[in-house]
Write an enzyme that holds these catalytic residues in place. Sequence first.
Site, short mmCIF file in Angstrom:
data_model
loop_
_atom_site.label_atom_id
_atom_site.label_comp_id
_atom_site.label_asym_id
_atom_site.label_seq_id
_atom_site.Cartn_x
_atom_site.Cartn_y
_atom_site.Cartn_z
N PHE A 150 45.08 42.05 43.26
CA PHE A 150 45.85 40.80 43.21
C PHE A 150 45.06 39.83 42.35
O PHE A 150 43.95 39.44 42.70
CB PHE A 150 46.07 40.21 44.60
N ASP A 235 36.84 39.48 39.51
CA ASP A 235 37.65 38.43 40.13
C ASP A 235 37.09 38.20 41.52
O ASP A 235 37.32 38.99 42.44
CB ASP A 235 39.12 38.89 40.17
N LYS A 264 39.42 29.67 45.17
CA LYS A 264 39.73 29.28 46.55
C LYS A 264 38.74 28.32 47.26
O LYS A 264 39.05 27.17 47.45
CB LYS A 264 39.94 30.53 47.38
C1 LIG Z 1 41.44 37.88 44.11
C2 LIG Z 1 42.44 36.81 43.78
N1 LIG Z 1 42.61 36.45 42.50
C3 LIG Z 1 43.49 35.50 42.15
C4 LIG Z 1 44.24 34.85 43.09
C5 LIG Z 1 45.21 33.78 42.67
O1 LIG Z 1 44.70 32.54 43.06
P1 LIG Z 1 45.66 31.27 43.15
O2 LIG Z 1 46.59 31.49 44.28
O3 LIG Z 1 44.69 30.13 43.39
O4 LIG Z 1 46.34 31.13 41.85
C6 LIG Z 1 44.10 35.19 44.44
C7 LIG Z 1 44.93 34.53 45.47
O5 LIG Z 1 45.07 34.98 46.56
C8 LIG Z 1 43.17 36.20 44.80
O6 LIG Z 1 43.01 36.57 46.08
#
Ligand SMILES: Cc1ncc(COP(=O)(O)O)c(C=O)c1O
Length: 407
Positions: A150, A235, A264
């Site tokens: 994700f 990520d 986050k």
């Molecule tokens: C690993 C990861 N990357 C990217 C995102 C996307 O982040 P955002 O919701 O702040 O755009 C998330 C959101 O849950 C995530 O868990």
Amino acid sequence: MTRAAQSAVSDETAAIKSLEAQHLVQSYRRAPFVLSHGEGVYLYDTEGRAYLDLMAGIAVNALGYGDPELTAVLSEQAGRLIHVSNLYHTAPHAELAARLCALSFADRVFFNNSGSEANETAIKFARKWARMRHTTGPAKTELVAFSSAFHGRTMGALSITPRPQYQDPFRPLLPDVKIAPYNDLDAAAGVIGAGTCAVFVEPVQGEGGIHEAAPGFLQGLRELCDRHGALLIFDEVQCGVGRTGSLWAHEAAGVTPDIMTLAKPLAGGLPVGAALVTEEVASVIQPGDHGSTFAGGPLVCSAAGVILNRVSEPGFLAHVTEVGAYLKERLLALGSPQIAAVRGRGLMLGLQLTLPAAEVIAAGYDHGLIMVNAGPDVLRLIPPLILQKQHVDEAIEKLAHIFRLLA
Ligand SMILES: Cc1ncc(COP(=O)(O)O)c(C=O)c1O
């Protein structure tokens, strides 16, 4: 009778829910209550009911609610300067960037407002890097990502988030994306090659069900990227900033990426994102290549400074490791037949269930627990990092009761 049914819903609660139902785009299934305030690791609804928070605004509220230092720094900074523009120098963003670099592999930082945006930045930087550094030979534009990943909901980040229910309504997506099974190095070797621009990987997958990178997986990806002249992008939007008990989740693997994305928890609840990069990546970016109106504003960066200082303390990280291990041990000892497995580390745990996670979450609301899923049958526990052992005991008692009820 459920807790919600025991007390009649007040006019205030009903009015807020009705306004929301009429005027907000209905893209979320919201909980049945209205939250009013928080304190420590507890949230309170407009009916005065307390909830032990085991999801922290989806891995965001690292210091819980009402932290005195964070509140004081925010009020002071709000009175001084909330926003200017990236066209001006300010102390909070310069100091935060320096601190992030001092605490990581990175030489430079680009700030964003969310995790998706940080990944968009990473995609753009990688594409420009490949264009500038590989001027001969075949096009080097491919992005590699993994099953259950994700990376976000914006079009670029969505393109490397291989889930039909998220992607299909919004096609066409970015071309040149290849997906390999997570933790399968042989399969990764089959898709990473001369055409690869960058490989995106979560060192611990969050939304995809709490899966840790297997020993050797991140090192293997590093080697493949080096062999084929591709960038390795971690990520750490969900697993970074102390969540797993180390400041960065990739630390244990002993390799570093070329880019790491964060978001986050970094500003304790304010919208933030960051792409941390090496000098080699940063060197291809010129003024005007990328930008953001709000990103890196003084208010957000002053909050992030507090979070980073607190969370990077060895004692704080040791606390996350200890309480996380205690939570995992007590979950395993529950012996509930509905728990098929407990995965993850630190305060990033996933319970593989034999029933829909939504049923456990709904029962949690009735018993004063706030939890979130990670897919249909994984219950995700990602509480504020200040959770104490006595909160674990309270959560376990409630979960044991819930699992008995649902048996
Ligand atoms: C690993 C990861 N990357 C990217 C995102 C996307 O982040 P955002 O919701 O702040 O755009 C998330 C959101 O849950 C995530 O868990």
